[in-house]
Motif scaffolding. Structure first.
Motif, PDB file in Angstrom:
ATOM      1  N   SER A 102       0.799  -1.235   0.000  1.00 41.61           N
ATOM      2  CA  SER A 102       0.000   0.000   0.000  1.00 41.61           C
ATOM      3  C   SER A 102       0.829   1.281   0.000  1.00 41.61           C
TER       4      SER A 102
ATOM      5  N   GLY B 209       5.219   3.096   0.396  1.00 42.82           N
ATOM      6  CA  GLY B 209       6.668   2.871   0.445  1.00 42.82           C
ATOM      7  C   GLY B 209       7.140   1.980  -0.690  1.00 42.82           C
ATOM      8  N   LEU B 210       8.103   1.115  -0.380  1.00 40.22           N
ATOM      9  CA  LEU B 210       8.664   0.218  -1.392  1.00 40.22           C
ATOM     10  C   LEU B 210       7.600  -0.709  -1.979  1.00 40.22           C
TER      11      LEU B 210
ATOM     12  N   SER C   1      -2.192  -5.316   3.069  1.00 45.95           N
ATOM     13  CA  SER C   1      -1.669  -4.482   4.157  1.00 45.95           C
ATOM     14  C   SER C   1      -2.779  -4.510   5.197  1.00 45.95           C
TER      15      SER C   1
ATOM     16  N   SER D  69      -4.357  -1.797   6.394  1.00 47.06           N
ATOM     17  CA  SER D  69      -5.409  -0.824   6.090  1.00 47.06           C
ATOM     18  C   SER D  69      -5.382  -0.426   4.622  1.00 47.06           C
TER      19      SER D  69
ATOM     20  N   LEU E 140       0.327  -9.409   9.329  1.00 46.04           N
ATOM     21  CA  LEU E 140       1.421 -10.368   9.551  1.00 46.04           C
ATOM     22  C   LEU E 140       1.315 -11.038  10.919  1.00 46.04           C
TER      23      LEU E 140
ATOM     24  N   ASN F 257       7.755  -8.105   1.577  1.00 48.54           N
ATOM     25  CA  ASN F 257       8.182  -6.706   1.732  1.00 48.54           C
ATOM     26  C   ASN F 257       7.757  -6.085   3.063  1.00 48.54           C
TER      27      ASN F 257
ATOM     28  N   VAL G 172      12.668  -8.951   1.454  1.00 48.14           N
ATOM     29  CA  VAL G 172      13.268  -7.631   1.638  1.00 48.14           C
ATOM     30  C   VAL G 172      13.847  -7.586   3.052  1.00 48.14           C
ATOM     31  N   SER G 173      15.172  -7.567   3.092  1.00 43.43           N
ATOM     32  CA  SER G 173      15.898  -7.559   4.363  1.00 43.43           C
ATOM     33  C   SER G 173      16.284  -6.119   4.694  1.00 43.43           C
TER      34      SER G 173
ATOM     35  N   PRO H 146      18.383  -3.554   1.500  1.00 51.13           N
ATOM     36  CA  PRO H 146      18.483  -2.113   1.232  1.00 51.13           C
ATOM     37  C   PRO H 146      19.157  -1.341   2.362  1.00 51.13           C
TER      38      PRO H 146
HETATM   39  N1  LIG Z   1      12.763   2.479   4.582  1.00 51.54           N
HETATM   40  C1  LIG Z   1      14.017   2.076   4.766  1.00 51.54           C
HETATM   41  O1  LIG Z   1      14.962   2.875   4.916  1.00 51.54           O
HETATM   42  C2  LIG Z   1      14.352   0.607   4.758  1.00 51.54           C
HETATM   43  C3  LIG Z   1      15.696   0.234   4.832  1.00 51.54           C
HETATM   44  C4  LIG Z   1      16.015  -1.120   4.796  1.00 51.54           C
HETATM   45  C5  LIG Z   1      15.023  -2.057   4.666  1.00 51.54           C
HETATM   46  N2  LIG Z   1      13.719  -1.674   4.609  1.00 51.54           N
HETATM   47  C6  LIG Z   1      12.708  -2.724   4.439  1.00 51.54           C
HETATM   48  O2  LIG Z   1      11.951  -2.440   3.257  1.00 51.54           O
HETATM   49  C7  LIG Z   1      10.628  -2.969   3.419  1.00 51.54           C
HETATM   50  C8  LIG Z   1       9.599  -1.900   3.089  1.00 51.54           C
HETATM   51  O3  LIG Z   1       9.787  -0.816   3.976  1.00 51.54           O
HETATM   52  P1  LIG Z   1       9.086   0.605   3.742  1.00 51.54           P
HETATM   53  O4  LIG Z   1      10.057   1.608   4.241  1.00 51.54           O
HETATM   54  O5  LIG Z   1       8.540   0.705   2.377  1.00 51.54           O
HETATM   55  O6  LIG Z   1       7.888   0.497   4.842  1.00 51.54           O
HETATM   56  P2  LIG Z   1       6.552   1.349   5.007  1.00 51.54           P
HETATM   57  O7  LIG Z   1       6.561   2.557   4.167  1.00 51.54           O
HETATM   58  O8  LIG Z   1       6.342   1.477   6.476  1.00 51.54           O
HETATM   59  O9  LIG Z   1       5.430   0.352   4.417  1.00 51.54           O
HETATM   60  C9  LIG Z   1       5.177  -0.865   5.083  1.00 51.54           C
HETATM   61  C10 LIG Z   1       4.034  -1.595   4.390  1.00 51.54           C
HETATM   62  O10 LIG Z   1       3.792  -2.804   5.110  1.00 51.54           O
HETATM   63  C11 LIG Z   1       2.452  -2.781   5.636  1.00 51.54           C
HETATM   64  N3  LIG Z   1       2.478  -3.395   6.965  1.00 51.54           N
HETATM   65  C12 LIG Z   1       3.115  -2.936   8.073  1.00 51.54           C
HETATM   66  N4  LIG Z   1       2.874  -3.742   9.105  1.00 51.54           N
HETATM   67  C13 LIG Z   1       2.066  -4.735   8.644  1.00 51.54           C
HETATM   68  C14 LIG Z   1       1.455  -5.857   9.249  1.00 51.54           C
HETATM   69  N5  LIG Z   1       1.609  -6.132  10.565  1.00 51.54           N
HETATM   70  N6  LIG Z   1       0.699  -6.668   8.494  1.00 51.54           N
HETATM   71  C15 LIG Z   1       0.506  -6.392   7.177  1.00 51.54           C
HETATM   72  N7  LIG Z   1       1.055  -5.346   6.540  1.00 51.54           N
HETATM   73  C16 LIG Z   1       1.829  -4.525   7.274  1.00 51.54           C
HETATM   74  C17 LIG Z   1       2.045  -1.310   5.659  1.00 51.54           C
HETATM   75  O11 LIG Z   1       0.633  -1.122   5.575  1.00 51.54           O
HETATM   76  P3  LIG Z   1      -0.297  -1.051   6.916  1.00 51.54           P
HETATM   77  O12 LIG Z   1       0.407  -0.184   7.909  1.00 51.54           O
HETATM   78  O13 LIG Z   1      -1.615  -0.526   6.448  1.00 51.54           O
HETATM   79  O14 LIG Z   1      -0.415  -2.473   7.383  1.00 51.54           O
HETATM   80  C18 LIG Z   1       2.727  -0.832   4.371  1.00 51.54           C
HETATM   81  O15 LIG Z   1       1.974  -1.217   3.249  1.00 51.54           O
HETATM   82  C19 LIG Z   1      10.556  -3.501   4.862  1.00 51.54           C
HETATM   83  O16 LIG Z   1      10.820  -4.893   4.853  1.00 51.54           O
HETATM   84  C20 LIG Z   1      11.701  -2.785   5.559  1.00 51.54           C
HETATM   85  O17 LIG Z   1      12.190  -3.498   6.670  1.00 51.54           O
HETATM   86  C21 LIG Z   1      13.354  -0.357   4.641  1.00 51.54           C
END
Ligand SMILES: NC(=O)c1ccc[n+]([C@@H]2O[C@H](COP(=O)([O-])OP(=O)(O)OC[C@H]3O[C@@H](n4cnc5c(N)ncnc54)[C@H](OP(=O)(O)O)[C@@H]3O)[C@@H](O)[C@H]2O)c1
Length: 248
Positions: free
Chosen positions: A18, A20-21, A40, A42, A65, A91, A141-142, A186
């Protein structure tokens, strides 16, 4: 309910599709002709627009999750909707930053459940569907927290290392079914997950990064798309670090 998409079309499952990535991956996959099943907790404006714009190719359902039954229901519904599953991108994740010595056991359990147990169950269900379809690809995605230590993220780092180890051993088990398993690792990119990073820390991260900036979601999505594609057809059990060199 509408029928499966065009014959020969490939189906991707994206957790956390929904924002971010995950959102960027959904957009990329749809425009590359994939049918995409995403979840997701929501719904948001992006999900509503995608469902309207791609009625035959996009499927979204709420799942958590932390709720194993909701993950199983989601995979069942996605396979019924599109007939097969060819790609899983694990992800979705939750980042909670707190010094370990003050962290409650409940917080530790929640982080491990959401970031490790949930993705494992999702993988199990999708891999069964892939084996029925004759093969597939899993991209986890780590995070660079799995390869470098940072204060305040010990549990998150532990689960991200766990997902990489899980993927390596799973690649050995699933190779016989024509299923590849890899991780994208990442560095920092701007999203809601990293919104708590202070400006001072952001500056520090940029200074320590040889390329002098954060990643864009597109740059990380590109690595996922590579591992999802036939261009990486002999790559399995590997981690691909996309961090501008901060861990080198
Ligand atoms: N951003 C960074 O700098 C970074 C760096 C390294 C790795 N990563 C990894 O990249 C991936 C994506 O990160 P992002 O930054 O894009 O995150 P994000 O913007 O917070 O998006 C997270 C997504 O996962 C969903 N989500 C969160 N908790 C959930 C749950 N309990 N059940 C189902 N869905 C859930 C959220 O929707 P809802 O809240 O509506 O559930 C949203 O769609 C993750 O694995 C993160 O660890 C990110």
């Amino acid at each position: 309910m509408s029928t499966a998409g065009p014959p020969g079309g490939r189906t991707a499952v994206v957790s956390g599709g929904s924002r971010g990535l995950g959102r960027r991956l959904v957009e990329r996959l749809l425009s590359d002709g994939w049918r995409v099943a995403a979840f997701s907790r929501s719904v948001n404006a992006f999900v509503e627009t995608a469902a309207e714009s791609w009625p035959d190719h996009f499927f979204w359902r709420s799942a958590d999750l932390l709720d194993i039954a909701s993950l199983r229901d989601f995979v069942f519904a996605a396979e019924r909707r599109f007939g097969r599953i060819d790609l899983l991108v694990n992800n979705a994740a939750v980042l909670h930053q707190e010094l370990f010595l003050t962290m409650s056991v409940k917080r530790i359990e929640t982080s491990v459940s959401a970031n490790l147990v949930g993705p494992m169950v999702l993988t199990q269900e999708c891999a069964k569907a892939m084996s029925r379809a004759g093969g597939g690809t899993i991209v986890n995605v780590s995070s660079i927290n799995s390869v470098r230590g940072y204060r305040g993220v010990a549990v998150y780092a532990g689960v991200k290392s766990g997902i990489d180890g899980f993927g390596r051993s799973l690649a050995r088990e699933l190779g016989a079914f024509g299923i590849r398993v890899n991780s994208v690792v990442p560095g920092f990119f701007d999203s809601e997950l990293t919104s708590q990073v202070t400006d001072a820390n952001r500056t520090r991260i940029k200074k320590r990064t040889p390329l002098g900036r954060l990643a864009t979601t597109d740059e990380v999505a590109e690595a996922v798309m590579f591992l999802a594609s036939g261009s990486s057809s002999f790559v399995t059990g590997q981690t691909l670090v996309v961090d501008g060199g901060i861990t080198c």
